[in-house]
Design a protein around this motif. Structure first.
Motif, short mmCIF file in Angstrom:
data_model
loop_
_atom_site.label_atom_id
_atom_site.label_comp_id
_atom_site.label_asym_id
_atom_site.label_seq_id
_atom_site.Cartn_x
_atom_site.Cartn_y
_atom_site.Cartn_z
N ALA A 130 29.59 -0.36 -15.69
CA ALA A 130 30.26 -0.70 -14.16
C ALA A 130 30.81 0.36 -13.43
O ALA A 130 31.65 1.34 -14.02
N LYS A 131 30.76 0.44 -12.32
CA LYS A 131 31.40 1.25 -11.36
C LYS A 131 32.49 0.44 -10.54
O LYS A 131 32.59 -0.55 -9.99
N PRO A 132 33.96 0.95 -10.80
CA PRO A 132 34.78 0.28 -9.93
C PRO A 132 35.16 0.38 -8.67
O PRO A 132 34.40 1.36 -8.11
N TYR A 133 35.61 -0.43 -7.84
CA TYR A 133 35.65 -0.21 -6.61
C TYR A 133 37.12 0.23 -6.25
O TYR A 133 37.98 -0.31 -6.47
N ALA A 134 37.19 1.20 -5.52
CA ALA A 134 38.50 1.92 -5.08
C ALA A 134 38.88 1.87 -3.45
O ALA A 134 39.82 2.48 -3.20
N GLY A 135 37.85 1.30 -2.91
CA GLY A 135 38.11 1.10 -1.47
C GLY A 135 39.10 0.35 -0.93
O GLY A 135 39.59 -0.60 -1.53
N PRO A 136 39.43 0.02 0.45
CA PRO A 136 40.22 -0.87 0.97
C PRO A 136 39.69 -2.13 1.15
O PRO A 136 38.47 -2.34 1.26
N ALA A 137 40.24 -3.20 0.94
CA ALA A 137 39.99 -4.72 1.32
C ALA A 137 40.99 -5.17 2.14
O ALA A 137 42.07 -5.44 2.03
N LEU A 138 40.43 -5.21 3.80
CA LEU A 138 41.24 -5.60 4.83
C LEU A 138 40.96 -6.77 5.37
O LEU A 138 39.71 -7.05 5.69
N PRO A 139 42.00 -7.42 5.93
CA PRO A 139 41.67 -8.73 6.59
C PRO A 139 41.02 -8.39 8.10
O PRO A 139 41.29 -7.13 8.63
N LEU A 140 40.56 -9.34 8.56
CA LEU A 140 39.94 -8.90 9.85
C LEU A 140 40.73 -8.93 11.12
O LEU A 140 40.47 -8.04 11.75
N ASP A 141 42.00 -9.46 10.61
CA ASP A 141 42.96 -9.05 11.91
C ASP A 141 43.39 -7.55 11.77
O ASP A 141 44.03 -6.79 12.91
N ASN A 142 42.87 -6.69 10.69
CA ASN A 142 43.15 -5.22 10.79
C ASN A 142 42.05 -4.55 11.28
O ASN A 142 42.05 -3.07 11.57
N ILE A 143 41.02 -5.15 11.70
CA ILE A 143 39.79 -4.46 12.49
C ILE A 143 40.14 -4.16 14.11
O ILE A 143 40.17 -5.21 14.69
N GLU A 144 40.12 -3.13 14.53
CA GLU A 144 40.27 -2.58 15.93
C GLU A 144 38.88 -2.63 16.45
O GLU A 144 38.27 -1.90 16.25
#
Length: 352
Positions: A253-267
């Motif tokens: 398995a490869k763990p995920y270390a990136g961000p998980a952001l709500p769509l409200d945080n997308i500029e």
């Protein structure tokens, strides 16, 4: 492996569309079932290349008895869009007959209503029949991956927060650099599947363990290369192994270390005026509020004929337009930000 076709009759005489479908029967009735499709937006082809190479592995696994759960693969889901050419360029995103996005207007139904999707198909347009056939096929599976791509882009995904963080395994295996947590409030394919999973016949479920509906964005439209597609196929293969759909003793398995952001945080960085685009920053670069992102040449040759476009928030440049001329209001970039970028975003997709 079983091969078949969805046959979609055209809206004019003498026309029909054929959608190839590949099915593998699993040997374990308790294993999850999977539906994989690509190129619903017909000009987004990284997913088609991925599934081509994944099917090579699946055929071998089938011969070796390593397929545990049922798998359905549709590597080119939209022959209507594939055939639409206007002045030499494929128009694969919108149906020219109805002017609607091929990845919008999917019926929002409960899972128990799945069979109603095929009612009165002859009364519907070809594009609508295609959408209903694809959705009907997907709702027969537990795990659904809809493979897309952006313009110029990092690898990322749209995942309903009802499937998070369980879906972090997919993000890790595909080396995603960001996950956008959607609100499940649009009529896109992935969200129509998610709607059915969350409304299985009663009240809306806040989480749906063992289910998944996701839109995977496989970088940009021009990122169609053999080595890249094979790596992505390996990532999906590893996801299937981890979920118990196929057997592979070499799996790690490869763990995920990136961000998980709500769509409200997308500029959404848009062009305030039309002009030639001079980008100063590329995808994958971090930016601070006030950083120069692009210069628009709005009046070529004039001493004051340029306009600077700057970042409104700190974040990571996730996507960039491949066009170098912008109409007023065109999207230039998406920036994944550390905070909400606006208070008035309506639920649903970020773009049409």
């Amino acid at each position: 492996m079983e091969t078949s076709e969805f046959i979609i009759s055209g809206d004019t005489a003498g026309i029909e569309w054929r959608v190839p479908v590949f099915r593998f029967k699993g040997r374990d009735a308790k294993a999850p079932s999977v539906y994989l499709q690509a190129a619903l937006h017909a000009n987004e082809l990284p997913g088609t290349a991925l599934l081509h190479f994944l099917l090579e592995r699946l055929r071998k696994a089938d011969a070796d008895g390593a397929i545990l759960g049922d798998i359905t693969v549709v590597p080119q889901a939209n022959p209507i869009g594939l055939a639409q050419s206007h002045f030499g360029e494929m128009q694969g995103r919108f149906d020219l007959g109805s002017r609607t996005n091929f990845n919008r207007d999917f019926p929002l139904i409960a899972l128990v209503e799945r069979e109603t999707l095929l009612d009165d198909l002859d009364r519907r347009s070809a594009a609508d029949r295609l959408k209903r056939r694809l959705l009907h096929a997907a709702l027969g599976a537990d795990l659904v991956l809809d493979l897309h791509c952006d313009d110029e882009s990092l690898q990322y995904a749209y995942i309903d927060d009802a499937f998070w963080p369980e879906a972090a395994d997919l993000a890790g295996e595909l080396d995603m650099q960001a996950v956008f947590l959607s609100d499940g409030e649009s009529t896109a394919f992935e969200e129509a599947v998610g709607h059915a999973f969350k409304h299985q016949g009663g009240d809306r479920l806040k989480s749906v363990p063992g289910r998944l509906a996701v839109t995977v964005e496989l970088r940009g439209r021009r990122d169609v290369y053999p080595d890249m597609a094979k790596r992505d196929a390996d990532g999906v293969w590893a996801f299937l192994v981890g979920r118990g759909v196929v057997a592979d003793p070499a799996y790690e398995a490869k763990p995920y270390a990136g961000p998980a952001l709500p769509l409200d945080n997308i500029e959404m960085v848009r062009a305030p005026e039309p002009g030639t685009i001079l980008f100063h920053r590329n995808i994958g670069e971090p930016v601070k509020a006030g950083d120069l992102l692009a210069t628009l040449i709005t009046r070529p040759g004039a001493a004051d004929g340029t306009l600077e476009v700057k970042a409104g928030h700190d974040g990571l440049i996730a996507t960039r337009s491949s066009a170098r001329y912008a109409r007023r209001g065109d999207d230039l970039m998406k920036i994944a930000c550390h905070e909400a970028t606006r208070k008035d975003r309506k639920p649903g997709t970020l773009e049409d």
